[in-house]
Design a protein around this motif. Structure first.
Motif, PDB file in Angstrom:
ATOM      1  N   GLY A 360       0.914  -1.220   0.070  1.00 41.94           N
ATOM      2  CA  GLY A 360      -0.043  -0.071  -0.148  1.00 41.94           C
ATOM      3  C   GLY A 360       0.826   1.379   0.083  1.00 41.94           C
ATOM      4  O   GLY A 360       0.592   2.264  -0.621  1.00 41.94           O
ATOM      5  N   GLU A 361       1.872   1.394   0.684  1.00 37.83           N
ATOM      6  CA  GLU A 361       2.822   2.621   0.879  1.00 37.83           C
ATOM      7  C   GLU A 361       3.400   2.562  -0.660  1.00 37.83           C
ATOM      8  O   GLU A 361       3.623   3.887  -1.079  1.00 37.83           O
ATOM      9  CB  GLU A 361       3.857   2.318   2.025  1.00 37.83           C
ATOM     10  N   MET A 362       3.771   1.466  -1.114  1.00 39.18           N
ATOM     11  CA  MET A 362       4.649   1.596  -2.697  1.00 39.18           C
ATOM     12  C   MET A 362       3.589   2.176  -3.461  1.00 39.18           C
ATOM     13  O   MET A 362       3.889   2.976  -4.650  1.00 39.18           O
ATOM     14  CB  MET A 362       5.076   0.308  -2.942  1.00 39.18           C
ATOM     15  N   PHE A 363       2.264   1.912  -3.239  1.00 40.13           N
ATOM     16  CA  PHE A 363       1.311   2.238  -3.981  1.00 40.13           C
ATOM     17  C   PHE A 363       1.128   3.633  -3.852  1.00 40.13           C
ATOM     18  O   PHE A 363       0.947   4.546  -5.028  1.00 40.13           O
ATOM     19  CB  PHE A 363      -0.093   1.359  -3.970  1.00 40.13           C
ATOM     20  N   ASP A 364       0.912   4.043  -2.889  1.00 42.87           N
ATOM     21  CA  ASP A 364       0.444   5.579  -2.733  1.00 42.87           C
ATOM     22  C   ASP A 364       1.905   6.444  -2.921  1.00 42.87           C
ATOM     23  O   ASP A 364       1.707   7.594  -3.514  1.00 42.87           O
ATOM     24  CB  ASP A 364       0.445   5.776  -1.110  1.00 42.87           C
ATOM     25  N   GLN A 365       2.878   5.961  -2.840  1.00 41.92           N
ATOM     26  CA  GLN A 365       4.244   6.803  -3.113  1.00 41.92           C
ATOM     27  C   GLN A 365       4.347   6.888  -4.681  1.00 41.92           C
ATOM     28  O   GLN A 365       4.456   8.013  -5.251  1.00 41.92           O
ATOM     29  CB  GLN A 365       5.417   6.197  -2.631  1.00 41.92           C
ATOM     30  N   ALA A 366       4.038   5.700  -5.378  1.00 40.86           N
ATOM     31  CA  ALA A 366       4.082   5.886  -7.003  1.00 40.86           C
ATOM     32  C   ALA A 366       3.121   6.724  -7.325  1.00 40.86           C
ATOM     33  O   ALA A 366       3.250   7.383  -8.392  1.00 40.86           O
ATOM     34  CB  ALA A 366       3.954   4.156  -7.412  1.00 40.86           C
ATOM     35  N   LYS A 367       2.036   6.712  -6.896  1.00 39.39           N
ATOM     36  CA  LYS A 367       0.684   7.570  -7.343  1.00 39.39           C
ATOM     37  C   LYS A 367       0.946   8.925  -7.147  1.00 39.39           C
ATOM     38  O   LYS A 367       0.549   9.779  -8.221  1.00 39.39           O
ATOM     39  CB  LYS A 367      -0.666   7.129  -6.891  1.00 39.39           C
ATOM     40  N   VAL A 368       1.726   9.455  -6.146  1.00 36.31           N
ATOM     41  CA  VAL A 368       2.003  10.681  -5.918  1.00 36.31           C
ATOM     42  C   VAL A 368       2.980  11.064  -6.795  1.00 36.31           C
ATOM     43  O   VAL A 368       2.888  12.241  -7.382  1.00 36.31           O
ATOM     44  CB  VAL A 368       2.326  10.907  -4.376  1.00 36.31           C
ATOM     45  N   GLU A 369       4.049  10.272  -6.994  1.00 38.89           N
ATOM     46  CA  GLU A 369       4.972  10.702  -7.775  1.00 38.89           C
ATOM     47  C   GLU A 369       4.818  10.793  -9.396  1.00 38.89           C
ATOM     48  O   GLU A 369       5.026  11.749  -9.861  1.00 38.89           O
ATOM     49  CB  GLU A 369       6.412   9.698  -7.574  1.00 38.89           C
ATOM     50  N   ILE A 370       4.036   9.982  -9.792  1.00 39.48           N
ATOM     51  CA  ILE A 370       3.453   9.954 -11.086  1.00 39.48           C
ATOM     52  C   ILE A 370       2.531  11.357 -11.125  1.00 39.48           C
ATOM     53  O   ILE A 370       2.537  11.884 -12.691  1.00 39.48           O
ATOM     54  CB  ILE A 370       2.538   8.729 -11.450  1.00 39.48           C
ATOM     55  N   ALA A 371       1.922  11.584 -10.373  1.00 36.33           N
ATOM     56  CA  ALA A 371       0.887  12.598 -10.559  1.00 36.33           C
ATOM     57  C   ALA A 371       1.564  13.989 -10.164  1.00 36.33           C
ATOM     58  O   ALA A 371       1.160  15.000 -10.949  1.00 36.33           O
ATOM     59  CB  ALA A 371      -0.544  12.443  -9.379  1.00 36.33           C
ATOM     60  N   GLY A 372       2.852  14.037  -9.603  1.00 33.34           N
ATOM     61  CA  GLY A 372       3.599  15.215  -9.700  1.00 33.34           C
ATOM     62  C   GLY A 372       3.515  16.014  -8.365  1.00 33.34           C
ATOM     63  O   GLY A 372       3.555  17.113  -8.299  1.00 33.34           O
ATOM     64  N   GLY A 373       3.045  15.266  -7.270  1.00 30.48           N
ATOM     65  CA  GLY A 373       2.982  15.675  -6.070  1.00 30.48           C
ATOM     66  C   GLY A 373       1.696  15.371  -5.429  1.00 30.48           C
ATOM     67  O   GLY A 373       0.659  15.136  -6.098  1.00 30.48           O
ATOM     68  N   SER A 374       1.461  15.672  -4.169  1.00 28.42           N
ATOM     69  CA  SER A 374       0.426  15.401  -3.329  1.00 28.42           C
ATOM     70  C   SER A 374      -0.810  16.429  -3.979  1.00 28.42           C
ATOM     71  O   SER A 374      -1.928  16.086  -3.876  1.00 28.42           O
ATOM     72  CB  SER A 374       0.717  15.496  -1.841  1.00 28.42           C
ATOM     73  N   GLU A 375      -0.647  17.705  -3.944  1.00 27.56           N
ATOM     74  CA  GLU A 375      -1.584  18.653  -4.364  1.00 27.56           C
ATOM     75  C   GLU A 375      -2.132  18.151  -5.794  1.00 27.56           C
ATOM     76  O   GLU A 375      -3.484  18.266  -6.153  1.00 27.56           O
ATOM     77  CB  GLU A 375      -1.197  20.092  -4.184  1.00 27.56           C
ATOM     78  N   ALA A 376      -1.164  17.824  -6.461  1.00 31.64           N
ATOM     79  CA  ALA A 376      -1.812  17.494  -8.051  1.00 31.64           C
ATOM     80  C   ALA A 376      -2.444  16.135  -7.889  1.00 31.64           C
ATOM     81  O   ALA A 376      -3.379  16.005  -8.661  1.00 31.64           O
ATOM     82  CB  ALA A 376      -0.390  17.253  -8.845  1.00 31.64           C
ATOM     83  N   PHE A 377      -2.199  15.321  -7.107  1.00 33.68           N
ATOM     84  CA  PHE A 377      -2.850  14.001  -7.051  1.00 33.68           C
ATOM     85  C   PHE A 377      -4.445  14.127  -6.529  1.00 33.68           C
ATOM     86  O   PHE A 377      -5.284  13.512  -6.989  1.00 33.68           O
ATOM     87  CB  PHE A 377      -2.155  12.962  -6.243  1.00 33.68           C
ATOM     88  N   THR A 378      -4.364  15.084  -5.558  1.00 33.91           N
ATOM     89  CA  THR A 378      -5.819  15.395  -5.103  1.00 33.91           C
ATOM     90  C   THR A 378      -6.607  15.865  -5.888  1.00 33.91           C
ATOM     91  O   THR A 378      -8.001  16.088  -5.809  1.00 33.91           O
ATOM     92  CB  THR A 378      -5.798  16.363  -3.643  1.00 33.91           C
ATOM     93  N   ARG A 379      -6.057  16.797  -6.955  1.00 33.24           N
ATOM     94  CA  ARG A 379      -6.850  17.312  -7.999  1.00 33.24           C
ATOM     95  C   ARG A 379      -7.293  16.591  -9.203  1.00 33.24           C
ATOM     96  O   ARG A 379      -8.267  16.719  -9.877  1.00 33.24           O
ATOM     97  CB  ARG A 379      -6.016  18.399  -8.626  1.00 33.24           C
ATOM     98  N   LEU A 380      -6.764  15.243  -9.170  1.00 30.51           N
ATOM     99  CA  LEU A 380      -7.084  14.288 -10.162  1.00 30.51           C
ATOM    100  C   LEU A 380      -8.618  13.515  -9.875  1.00 30.51           C
ATOM    101  O   LEU A 380      -8.930  13.406  -9.074  1.00 30.51           O
ATOM    102  CB  LEU A 380      -6.001  13.116 -10.395  1.00 30.51           C
ATOM    103  N   THR A 381      -9.157  13.402 -11.324  1.00 34.48           N
ATOM    104  CA  THR A 381     -10.462  12.964 -11.140  1.00 34.48           C
ATOM    105  C   THR A 381     -10.613  11.930 -12.684  1.00 34.48           C
ATOM    106  O   THR A 381      -9.923  12.293 -13.591  1.00 34.48           O
ATOM    107  CB  THR A 381     -11.583  13.658 -11.310  1.00 34.48           C
ATOM    108  N   GLY A 382     -11.633  10.856 -12.527  1.00 30.26           N
ATOM    109  CA  GLY A 382     -11.961  10.328 -13.553  1.00 30.26           C
ATOM    110  C   GLY A 382     -10.826   9.632 -14.356  1.00 30.26           C
ATOM    111  O   GLY A 382     -10.120   9.023 -13.553  1.00 30.26           O
ATOM    112  N   ASP A 383     -10.564   9.491 -15.385  1.00 30.05           N
ATOM    113  CA  ASP A 383      -9.852   8.930 -16.228  1.00 30.05           C
ATOM    114  C   ASP A 383      -8.210   9.168 -15.926  1.00 30.05           C
ATOM    115  O   ASP A 383      -7.353   8.389 -15.955  1.00 30.05           O
ATOM    116  CB  ASP A 383      -9.965   8.977 -17.880  1.00 30.05           C
ATOM    117  N   ALA A 384      -8.096  10.483 -15.599  1.00 29.22           N
ATOM    118  CA  ALA A 384      -6.796  10.850 -15.095  1.00 29.22           C
ATOM    119  C   ALA A 384      -6.322  10.044 -13.930  1.00 29.22           C
ATOM    120  O   ALA A 384      -5.069   9.652 -13.721  1.00 29.22           O
ATOM    121  CB  ALA A 384      -6.655  12.316 -15.067  1.00 29.22           C
TER     122      ALA A 384
END
Length: 429
Positions: A360-384
């Protein structure tokens, strides 16, 4: 022996089936539980939190198995199996009732506790049924343990299909509550069944002998470590399938787990005979090779067809690991009896406790890194959002594929050493 060997064996099957149904339903409802209760509380670390909650069952499993195995004959198998059923009842009620009892982060803590208590029930089951089966069938231990543990995937099939096909008809809490049915059956049958007289290992001297068997033979700890890695290759990925793969491959991950469980159910009825031809280390070496290939293929799967092919390879790899590990320890360290089996079972459970939150930690770290940071990840919706989480899931499975590669070395060396020892024995004096 004065007992009904068949009735005892099928009671063991029901106890393991209950543990398996519980594990399958926990996995099946994990996504819904996460979306309803955990995402609103902690969206950034939701993956790690649901992984930790799922992993708490394995902590309860490990600690209980370690303690109950040493005290099995002093407490008594009837009490152990009755307690097993009671824990599944209590743990399930805590999970499904958390939202009605508490609010905010307290809900998560109750879910974590409920899964821990369910894990205690699982540990009580394994602590009793494995040594009971080994004692009931000393002449056919590997085959009987594989047949017994065929019902773990049997329960995964029932629980997984219930989780999928009842999802549109019932709330996830009602689906999780199905565990209560076999749990009550375990309690009733355990209370009305005669158990065999404890062997000599039930005395203080016998318990000392069990412990000395382990301490005086350091090779046992090789098997202890190997069990940690085999469980990391089998149980942890199984609990993570639905959370990580459902969106990416275009089908419910729990259906992949049901399919793999069906393979296990069939194959475990024949694994004992196959081990007789290859030897246990030989079977475990081949299993590790297939598990490594299958996990890597799962990390690359992008469609239902590719996911099914990958699951087939992985499933054939891991299906015989757990019971064959137990049978190997029972045969190589017979004086260790229930305690030796409990120790290696604890190692397998602890693996999932540590690996699931790490996944779960690897998954969370990877999704934040791929999104470009925590703030960017929280703005993602839908297909993105789905694309980012799919890529993160792929990374977590790819890293897990490294675990069975280590086992290739371990089991390969044991296999070679056993063959050399056999040749020396066969040589004329």
């Amino acid at each position: 022996m004065g007992v009904d060997r068949r009735r005892l064996f099928w009671l063991s099957v029901l106890a393991l089936f209950t543990a398996s149904v519980s594990a399958a339903l926990r996995s099946a409802v994990a996504s819904s539980l996460k979306a309803e209760w955990i995402d609103p509380i902690d969206p950034i670390a939701a993956g790690e939190r649901i992984g930790a909650a799922l992993g708490s069952a394995f902590l309860g499993f490990a600690l209980t198995l370690f303690v109950a195995s040493a005290l099995l004959d002093r407490i008594g198998m009837r009490r152990i199996l009755t307690g097993c059923g009671l824990c599944f009842v209590a743990g399930t009620l805590l999970i499904v009732g958390a939202g009605s009892i508490a609010s905010g982060m307290a809900i998560y803590h109750l879910v974590w506790l409920g899964m821990l208590v369910s894990g205690v029930g699982w540990g009580l089951a394994e602590a009793s049924i494995n040594p009971l089966t080994a004692r009931l069938y000393p002449e056919d231990t590997t085959h009987r343990l594989n047949v017994l543990h065929a019902w773990f995937p049997g329960g995964m099939i029932v629980g997984g299909l219930a989780g999928v096909f009842l999802a549109s008809l019932l709330p996830w809490q009602a689906i999780m509550g199905l565990v209560l049915l076999p749990a009550i059956g375990v309690i009733l049958i355990a209370l009305t069944t005669r158990f065999p007289t404890p062997p000599a290992t039930a005395t203080s001297a016998g318990m000392k002998g069990m412990m000395l068997e382990v301490v005086r033979r350091p090779s046992f700890f090789i098997w202890f470590g190997a069990m940690f890695l085999t469980a990391s290759s089998e149980l942890a990925p199984g609990q993570w399938l639905d959370v990580a793969l459902s969106n990416r491959v275009g089908m419910r991950g729990i259906l992949l787990l049901v399919y793999v469980s069906a393979l296990m159910f069939v194959f475990r009825h024949f694994a004992g005979k196959l081990a007789g031809r290859l030897s246990n280390p030989g079977l475990l070496w081949i299993s590790s090779l297939l598990a490594a290939i299958g996990l890597y293929m799962l990390s690359q799967a992008q469609s239902p067809v590719s996911a099914l092919i990958a699951s087939t390879v992985w499933g054939l790899g891991v299906c015989a690991m757990w019971p064959t590990m137990l049978a190997s320890v029972a045969e190589r360290y017979p004086r260790g009896d229930a305690w030796a089996l409990g120790l290696v079972g604890s190692a397998g459970a602890l693996a999932s406790f540590f690996v699931l939150p790490r996944l779960g930690e690897m998954f969370d770290q990877a999704k934040v890194e791929i999104a470009g940071g925590s703030e960017a990840f929280t703005r993602l919706t839908g297909d993105a959002l789905r694309a980012v989480e799919d890529a993160a899931a792929s990374q977590s499975f790819a890293r897990l594929a490294l675990v069975p590669l280590v086992l290739l070395v371990v089991f390969g060396l044991i296999w070679i050493n056993d063959r050399r020892a056999a040749r020396r024995t066969e040589q004329p004096a």
